[in-house]
Scaffold this motif. Structure first.
Motif, PDB file in Angstrom:
ATOM      1  N   LEU A   1      48.645  75.917  34.859  1.00 28.78           N
ATOM      2  CA  LEU A   1      47.360  76.284  35.023  1.00 28.78           C
ATOM      3  C   LEU A   1      47.024  77.401  35.914  1.00 28.78           C
ATOM      4  O   LEU A   1      46.382  78.596  35.418  1.00 28.78           O
ATOM      5  CB  LEU A   1      46.567  75.155  35.430  1.00 28.78           C
ATOM      6  N   ALA A   2      47.551  77.422  37.027  1.00 30.72           N
ATOM      7  CA  ALA A   2      47.810  78.345  37.810  1.00 30.72           C
ATOM      8  C   ALA A   2      48.306  79.969  37.405  1.00 30.72           C
ATOM      9  O   ALA A   2      47.456  80.675  37.615  1.00 30.72           O
ATOM     10  CB  ALA A   2      48.579  78.040  39.123  1.00 30.72           C
ATOM     11  N   GLN A   3      49.124  79.885  36.613  1.00 22.69           N
ATOM     12  CA  GLN A   3      49.831  81.136  35.846  1.00 22.69           C
ATOM     13  C   GLN A   3      48.484  81.549  34.944  1.00 22.69           C
ATOM     14  O   GLN A   3      48.414  82.815  34.932  1.00 22.69           O
ATOM     15  CB  GLN A   3      50.844  80.624  34.963  1.00 22.69           C
ATOM     16  N   ILE A   4      47.862  80.792  34.057  1.00 22.73           N
ATOM     17  CA  ILE A   4      46.878  81.207  33.294  1.00 22.73           C
ATOM     18  C   ILE A   4      45.849  81.839  33.974  1.00 22.73           C
ATOM     19  O   ILE A   4      45.001  82.777  33.872  1.00 22.73           O
ATOM     20  CB  ILE A   4      46.533  80.079  32.373  1.00 22.73           C
ATOM     21  N   GLN A   5      45.436  81.134  35.178  1.00 21.18           N
ATOM     22  CA  GLN A   5      44.146  81.586  36.028  1.00 21.18           C
ATOM     23  C   GLN A   5      44.394  83.046  36.484  1.00 21.18           C
ATOM     24  O   GLN A   5      43.701  83.826  37.004  1.00 21.18           O
ATOM     25  CB  GLN A   5      43.954  80.562  36.953  1.00 21.18           C
ATOM     26  N   GLN A   6      46.004  83.212  36.963  1.00 15.18           N
ATOM     27  CA  GLN A   6      46.485  84.313  37.529  1.00 15.18           C
ATOM     28  C   GLN A   6      46.561  85.543  36.542  1.00 15.18           C
ATOM     29  O   GLN A   6      46.927  86.583  36.464  1.00 15.18           O
ATOM     30  CB  GLN A   6      47.617  84.269  38.272  1.00 15.18           C
ATOM     31  N   GLY A   7      46.278  85.300  35.247  1.00 15.48           N
ATOM     32  CA  GLY A   7      46.369  86.325  34.052  1.00 15.48           C
ATOM     33  C   GLY A   7      47.835  86.438  33.388  1.00 15.48           C
ATOM     34  O   GLY A   7      47.726  87.599  32.732  1.00 15.48           O
ATOM     35  N   ALA A   8      48.642  85.227  33.563  1.00 12.15           N
ATOM     36  CA  ALA A   8      49.862  85.323  32.761  1.00 12.15           C
ATOM     37  C   ALA A   8      49.795  85.375  31.282  1.00 12.15           C
ATOM     38  O   ALA A   8      48.775  84.640  30.837  1.00 12.15           O
ATOM     39  CB  ALA A   8      50.700  84.145  33.249  1.00 12.15           C
ATOM     40  N   PRO A   9      50.384  86.393  30.671  1.00  7.59           N
ATOM     41  CA  PRO A   9      50.091  86.542  29.269  1.00  7.59           C
ATOM     42  C   PRO A   9      50.660  85.058  28.538  1.00  7.59           C
ATOM     43  O   PRO A   9      51.588  84.634  28.646  1.00  7.59           O
ATOM     44  CB  PRO A   9      50.934  87.376  28.738  1.00  7.59           C
ATOM     45  N   ALA A  10      49.777  84.366  27.752  1.00  9.37           N
ATOM     46  CA  ALA A  10      49.976  83.303  27.163  1.00  9.37           C
ATOM     47  C   ALA A  10      48.869  83.003  25.858  1.00  9.37           C
ATOM     48  O   ALA A  10      47.724  83.629  26.010  1.00  9.37           O
ATOM     49  CB  ALA A  10      49.874  82.171  28.063  1.00  9.37           C
ATOM     50  N   ASP A  11      49.427  82.524  24.768  1.00 10.38           N
ATOM     51  CA  ASP A  11      48.423  82.100  23.687  1.00 10.38           C
ATOM     52  C   ASP A  11      48.201  80.542  23.580  1.00 10.38           C
ATOM     53  O   ASP A  11      46.917  80.375  22.945  1.00 10.38           O
ATOM     54  CB  ASP A  11      49.259  82.342  22.428  1.00 10.38           C
ATOM     55  N   VAL A  12      48.968  79.750  24.186  1.00  9.38           N
ATOM     56  CA  VAL A  12      48.364  78.389  23.888  1.00  9.38           C
ATOM     57  C   VAL A  12      48.760  77.595  25.163  1.00  9.38           C
ATOM     58  O   VAL A  12      49.968  77.877  25.794  1.00  9.38           O
ATOM     59  CB  VAL A  12      49.175  77.692  22.761  1.00  9.38           C
ATOM     60  N   PHE A  13      48.123  76.554  25.645  1.00  6.65           N
ATOM     61  CA  PHE A  13      48.330  75.707  26.855  1.00  6.65           C
ATOM     62  C   PHE A  13      48.489  74.512  26.350  1.00  6.65           C
ATOM     63  O   PHE A  13      47.264  73.897  25.638  1.00  6.65           O
ATOM     64  CB  PHE A  13      47.227  75.982  27.790  1.00  6.65           C
ATOM     65  N   ALA A  14      49.315  73.659  26.641  1.00  7.11           N
ATOM     66  CA  ALA A  14      49.446  71.988  26.434  1.00  7.11           C
ATOM     67  C   ALA A  14      49.594  71.324  27.677  1.00  7.11           C
ATOM     68  O   ALA A  14      50.792  71.941  28.411  1.00  7.11           O
ATOM     69  CB  ALA A  14      50.575  71.712  25.328  1.00  7.11           C
ATOM     70  N   SER A  15      48.721  70.565  28.171  1.00  6.50           N
ATOM     71  CA  SER A  15      48.864  69.969  29.218  1.00  6.50           C
ATOM     72  C   SER A  15      49.204  68.391  29.076  1.00  6.50           C
ATOM     73  O   SER A  15      48.754  67.910  28.204  1.00  6.50           O
ATOM     74  CB  SER A  15      47.441  70.043  30.138  1.00  6.50           C
ATOM     75  N   ALA A  16      49.917  68.018  30.331  1.00  8.77           N
ATOM     76  CA  ALA A  16      50.113  66.429  30.221  1.00  8.77           C
ATOM     77  C   ALA A  16      48.998  65.660  30.926  1.00  8.77           C
ATOM     78  O   ALA A  16      49.115  64.405  30.955  1.00  8.77           O
ATOM     79  CB  ALA A  16      51.390  66.256  31.093  1.00  8.77           C
ATOM     80  N   ALA A  17      47.804  66.217  31.278  1.00 11.52           N
ATOM     81  CA  ALA A  17      46.919  65.660  31.746  1.00 11.52           C
ATOM     82  C   ALA A  17      45.375  66.212  31.218  1.00 11.52           C
ATOM     83  O   ALA A  17      45.441  67.707  31.157  1.00 11.52           O
ATOM     84  CB  ALA A  17      46.811  65.598  33.338  1.00 11.52           C
ATOM     85  N   GLU A  18      44.280  65.778  31.154  1.00  6.51           N
ATOM     86  CA  GLU A  18      43.146  66.446  30.978  1.00  6.51           C
ATOM     87  C   GLU A  18      42.420  66.978  32.063  1.00  6.51           C
ATOM     88  O   GLU A  18      41.543  68.121  31.822  1.00  6.51           O
ATOM     89  CB  GLU A  18      41.980  65.131  30.215  1.00  6.51           C
TER      90      GLU A  18
END
Length: 233
Positions: A40-57
């Motif tokens: 999540l921190a990587q996504i918030q910092q703008g890391a290029p990604a297409d899909v996020f799948a988390s182990a918690a809501e």
């Protein structure tokens, strides 16, 4: 296409990545696995990604609140925690209660990693059954905190720790001859729910949605079940 996924999904998503590449000629699936909180921190910092799948809501809710997600996240699978000990079980841990024994080397994932948060929640629930100091006594046996749940399980696999909390899906064929599972009483266990979503900044939103469709399809669910996950429904 880049997928950021909880480390417990490593094997199942690895298999589905091959399926996706076969179904979409010319597409290369790149996957980064780690603690959901770190991803999540990587996504918030703008890391290029297409899909996020988390182990918690919780992490997905934050991503949604921060307007990083495209569409509505879907819970695609469930998981539950187990205690893992080395096959020879030197500390003689046969139950959740045994984790209070003195001098046990217990390893957990870092704080804010869902697997570790679930473990602490389980211990808190167990206070009512095993005494109000139960959680405190178990946590006093923690000798190290690892980057994610797979790293904490690996400490048990190599014999550096007497026990850890992992997911049922972390008990994979490659470690079954080196670790033993100690079940957690169902009334104390936590059911982990895993959400998935395509991300607003996806390079190809159609491809990202196709990945989500594969994961939630009958084929995706079959593969996840094979790796000890439970259906979301």
């Amino acid at each position: 296409m880049t997928i950021l996924a909880a480390s417990s999904l490593t094997d199942a998503f690895g298999e589905l990545g091959n399926t996706f590449e076969e179904q979409n000629q010319g597409v290369e699936v790149k996957q980064t696995f780690g603690a959901s909180s770190d991803l999540l921190a990587q996504i918030q910092q703008g890391a290029p990604a297409d899909v996020f799948a988390s182990a918690a809501e919780e992490e997905m809710d934050t991503a949604e609140k921060d307007d990083l997600v495209s569409g509505t996240p879907r819970v695609f699978v469930k998981n539950r925690e187990v205690i893992m000990v080395p096959k020879d079980n030197p500390a003689n841990i046969e139950s959740l209660q045994d984790l209070t024994k003195p001098d046990i080397k217990l390893v957990l994932a870092q704080k804010d990693v869902p697997a570790a948060d679930y473990a602490v929640e389980i211990l808190g629930k167990a206070n009512a059954e095993y005494g109000e100091d139960f959680e405190k006594d178990v946590l006093s046996n923690v000798v190290s905190r690892e980057a994610d749940v797979r790293a904490s399980v690996n400490r048990v696999v190599v014999g550096d720790a007497d026990a850890t909390f992992g997911y049922a899906s972390d008990y994979t064929p490659d470690i079954k001859d080196r670790v033993k599972v100690v079940p957690i009483p169902p009334n104390l266990n936590i059911i982990a729910t895993y959400p998935i979503a395509s991300l607003k900044d996806a390079k190809d939103l159609d491809l990202a949605k196709k990945w989500v469709d594969l994961v939630t399809s009958k084929e995706g669910q079959r593969v996840l079940e094979k790796w000890n996950f439970e259906p979301a429904a």
